[in-house]
Design a protein around this motif. Structure first.
Motif, PDB file in Angstrom:
ATOM      1  N   VAL A   1     -29.654 -44.453 -32.032  1.00 43.19           N
ATOM      2  CA  VAL A   1     -31.020 -44.609 -31.685  1.00 43.19           C
ATOM      3  C   VAL A   1     -31.314 -43.966 -30.396  1.00 43.19           C
ATOM      4  N   GLY A   2     -30.405 -43.895 -29.334  1.00 48.35           N
ATOM      5  CA  GLY A   2     -30.866 -42.933 -28.124  1.00 48.35           C
ATOM      6  C   GLY A   2     -30.601 -41.759 -28.066  1.00 48.35           C
ATOM      7  N   ALA A   3     -30.272 -41.815 -29.159  1.00 53.13           N
ATOM      8  CA  ALA A   3     -30.551 -39.500 -29.788  1.00 53.13           C
ATOM      9  C   ALA A   3     -31.637 -39.292 -30.453  1.00 53.13           C
ATOM     10  N   SER A   4     -31.950 -40.314 -30.852  1.00 53.21           N
ATOM     11  CA  SER A   4     -32.890 -40.707 -31.665  1.00 53.21           C
ATOM     12  C   SER A   4     -34.123 -40.351 -30.545  1.00 53.21           C
ATOM     13  N   ARG A   5     -34.434 -41.401 -29.680  1.00 51.20           N
ATOM     14  CA  ARG A   5     -35.455 -41.157 -28.417  1.00 51.20           C
ATOM     15  C   ARG A   5     -35.124 -40.307 -27.403  1.00 51.20           C
ATOM     16  N   LEU A   6     -34.450 -39.477 -27.136  1.00 49.96           N
ATOM     17  CA  LEU A   6     -34.056 -38.207 -26.804  1.00 49.96           C
ATOM     18  C   LEU A   6     -34.745 -37.161 -27.523  1.00 49.96           C
ATOM     19  N   ALA A   7     -34.811 -37.230 -29.064  1.00 49.48           N
ATOM     20  CA  ALA A   7     -34.710 -35.752 -29.749  1.00 49.48           C
ATOM     21  C   ALA A   7     -36.330 -36.142 -29.929  1.00 49.48           C
TER      22      ALA A   7
END
Length: 660
Positions: free
Chosen positions: A420-426
């Motif tokens: 989730v965090g990676a998807s948001r930053l990506a």
């Protein structure tokens, strides 16, 4: 060498095939009957007759096969063969996509592999604990099966995941979202590469003419492994190009991936003017081994019309060994190998064939316990390995800062960063105009070490130096990778990077390096050339086509395995299981040893809904004298010898899954 010398080496059937004047030809080449030699001879003969080498396109399923064919033609013709092209279906199509990009109305695209697809499906599916939808891998398998078989989603579900048919609408929503995301992000998956080219060729005479301008002769290897999508790719060339297709319907064993047995079995109906020729003289095995293999096909309700004859004549009868369980079976194989080696046989003369990597674990344990050196073929390809893809994620980002999947993989490497965090930053990175903008945001993300942004900048400056870029990325991630894989055999994984560096040396830029090995993953053994080492080969049957050894063990040919229990009651699936076993049996040159376990339960033959007979166990009615049988009981052996009696639209094509 000369073309005449090559032609003189052919038997009459091979010569007839190689020199045929038919515009379309199908060569039914039995196992060990010189299929590759015939393709080599065909290409060389055409060139010797004045066909420009660059007008010949050879289609194969592996990079190794393509390279071997070209090399062998060059050995006979030298400079005259310059320009001859051989490639996999995917590489052939990718070349067309790149060369005629405007025709497909594709902007800049990145090719994604199965692992990337899995990540997309995992995010779209969600991680709720009570989620009853298929796992990401299952969703991807159904999706790809539907694409390759050109079938509707409902049909693919019924075939692959019948228990999930009621979830069709939810699954449909996920797959539609997947296709939308691909378009928005400029991604093409494996199936897109084939389908774009196949469907546009079937809709545009102009595109067909452009492709034909570069290749008038199509030579297709392993025709039995083609699927409906690949047939759709070949279809526009019928009547316009010269088709020379080689294969063996008895070795069609990839139905679970969508391969269509009918592409070769019904070839004459689809190409009425095609000339069909047969190669039945086997140069690999002795007649006793072929007698068992021929019998396996002869008892089938299908008419394979296969009766292979051994050029080498007679030899040792196959052996059938029955054990109480898998442990005794594995230990006996290891001890038999040990004894043979003590009597002077090299390890590399032996091959053990198993259904899957999982099925080979007990045998692997026995080989390790007895200090027998071995290589395993059939597992994860080198550049598909998780740890290698982790390092390549940095190179992918440098090549394209909007590669969301590469960002996802890179970010989730670090402690405390989830999907989730990676998807948001990506997603934030996708809004940036360049990599520098992404790196400014990355510097503010405390869970990734601050020096990583500087390393990305360094990689950006040297991306034309592939090997050096790889070394820098590996050094940057070394500590984190060692931590992530500390309980997953990191010492072995770390050695893989030496092989990756060998591959990297062959390329001038990062993008070309990544794209080539995404399209055609390479195995460890292809890089290491392990066949030159004195080791026993443990291999899955589906990886074994084209291989051979003096002594072959076919392990666990037991009730419930041939045919597999999951195929019971399904005629087509059972027949594919027969072909899998046939492929295994025909790998042996001098000795064939079949082992099986526990014969206390026998399944019965049945009839399917269409009245076709379904075999319960392939060896249940084994004819006499086909093999020597030994029944192993704890502390004793009982041997039994059998006796045998010899016998152009304006509409754009729709790319993607059919959701109806």
């Amino acid at each position: 060498m000369t073309i005449q010398r090559l032609l003189d080496e052919l038997n009459p059937e091979q010569y007839q095939a190689a020199t045929t004047t038919a515009q379309n030809a199908l060569i039914l080449a039995g196992a060990g009957c010189g299929k590759t030699k015939t393709i080599v001879a065909r290409a060389a003969y055409l060139i010797s007759q004045g066909v420009p080498a660059e007008q010949i396109q050879i289609m194969t399923f592996t990079r190794r096969a393509a390279s071997e064919i070209v090399t062998r033609v060059e050995q006979y013709l030298g400079a005259q063969a310059q320009g001859l092209r051989a490639s996999t279906f995917h590489t052939f199509c990718l070349g067309i996509l790149r060369r005629y990009a405007k025709a497909f109305e594709l902007r800049q695209f990145n090719v994604i592999d199965r692992d990337d697809q899995m990540l997309m499906f995992r995010l779209l599916r969600g991680k709720e604990k009570n989620n009853e939808l298929p796992k990401a891998a299952q969703l991807l398998d159904v999706y790809s099966f539907a694409r390759n078989t050109q079938s509707k989603l409902s049909e693919a579900l019924a075939k692959q995941l019948p228990e999930m048919v009621e979830q069709k609408e939810k699954i449909l929503t996920i797959m539609q979202a997947y296709e939308t995301q691909k378009r928005e992000r400029g991604y093409l998956d494996y199936d897109d590469i084939l389908e774009y080219v196949a469907k546009y060729l079937n809709h545009s005479e102009a595109l067909v003419d452009q492709v034909l301008h570069r290749c008038q002769y199509l030579l297709v290897d392993e025709m039995q492994d083609t699927n409906p999508l690949q047939w759709l790719l070949l279809k526009p060339f019928i009547g316009k190009a010269h088709l020379f297709c080689v294969g063996d319907d008895a070795q069609s064993i990839y139905g679970f991936r969508g391969a269509d047995f009918q592409n070769i079995h019904a070839f004459k109906e689809r190409v009425p003017d095609a000339k069909v020729m047969t190669l039945a003289r086997n140069y690999r095995s002795t007649q006793e081994i072929l007698d068992l293999s021929n019998w396996m096909l002869k008892i089938s309700p299908l008419d394979y019309q296969k009766q292979l004859i051994a050029y080498r004549g007679e030899g040792i009868a196959p052996a059938l060994h029955t054990f109480a369980n898998e442990f005794e079976e594995a230990n006996w194989i290891a001890q038999d190998l040990k004894t043979r080696h003590q009597h002077g046989a090299a390890w590399q003369q032996h091959m053990i064939l198993v259904r899957s990597s999982f099925a080979g674990r007990q045998i692997e344990s026995a080989l390790v316990a007895t200090d027998i050196p071995y290589q395993f073929i059939g597992g994860v390809k080198l550049l598909e390995s998780a740890h290698v893809k982790d390092v390549l994620s940095m190179l992918r980002i440098v090549a394209n800062h909007k590669d969301e999947l590469a960002w996802m993989r890179f970010l989730t490497l670090w402690d405390g960063v989830g999907d989730v965090g990676a998807s948001r930053l990506a997603h934030d990175f996708l809004q940036q105009d360049n990599l520098q903008g992404c790196l400014e945001k990355l510097k503010k993300f405390s869970k990734v070490p601050a020096q990583i942004a500087l390393i990305f900048q360094q990689l950006l400056d040297i991306q034309h130096l592939v090997k050096q870029s790889l070394e820098i990325a590996l050094n940057a991630l070394q500590e984190q990778l060692e931590k992530n894989y500390q309980n997953k055999d990191w010492s072995r994984r770390s050695r893989d990077f030496d092989l990756v560096k060998q591959l990297a040396e062959r390329h001038m830029n990062v993008s070309a390096f990544i794209e080539e090995y995404v399209i055609e993953p390479i195995s460890h053994s292809e890089v290491e050339r392990a066949k030159d080492q004195d080791v026993v080969t443990l291999i899955t049957i589906h990886s074994a086509k084209g291989t051979e050894r003096e002594v072959c063990y076919v392990a666990n040919a037991s009730v419930g395995q041939f045919p597999h229990a999951r195929a019971q009651g399904q005629f087509d699936e059972v027949e594919e299981e027969r072909r899998v076993l046939y492929v295994a049996l025909t790998r042996a040159q001098n000795e064939l040893i079949v082992t099986r376990q526990n014969l206390f339960t026998w399944t019965k033959d049945t009839i399917d809904a269409e009245g076709r007979p379904i075999v319960g166990y392939f060896f249940s009615d084994l004819l006499p004298k086909l093999c020597r049988e030994t029944l192993h009981r704890r502390g004793s052996q009982r041997q039994k010898t059998w006796t045998f009696e010899q016998e152009d639209s304006l509409d754009k094509p729709k790319i993607g899954i059919d959701f109806d």
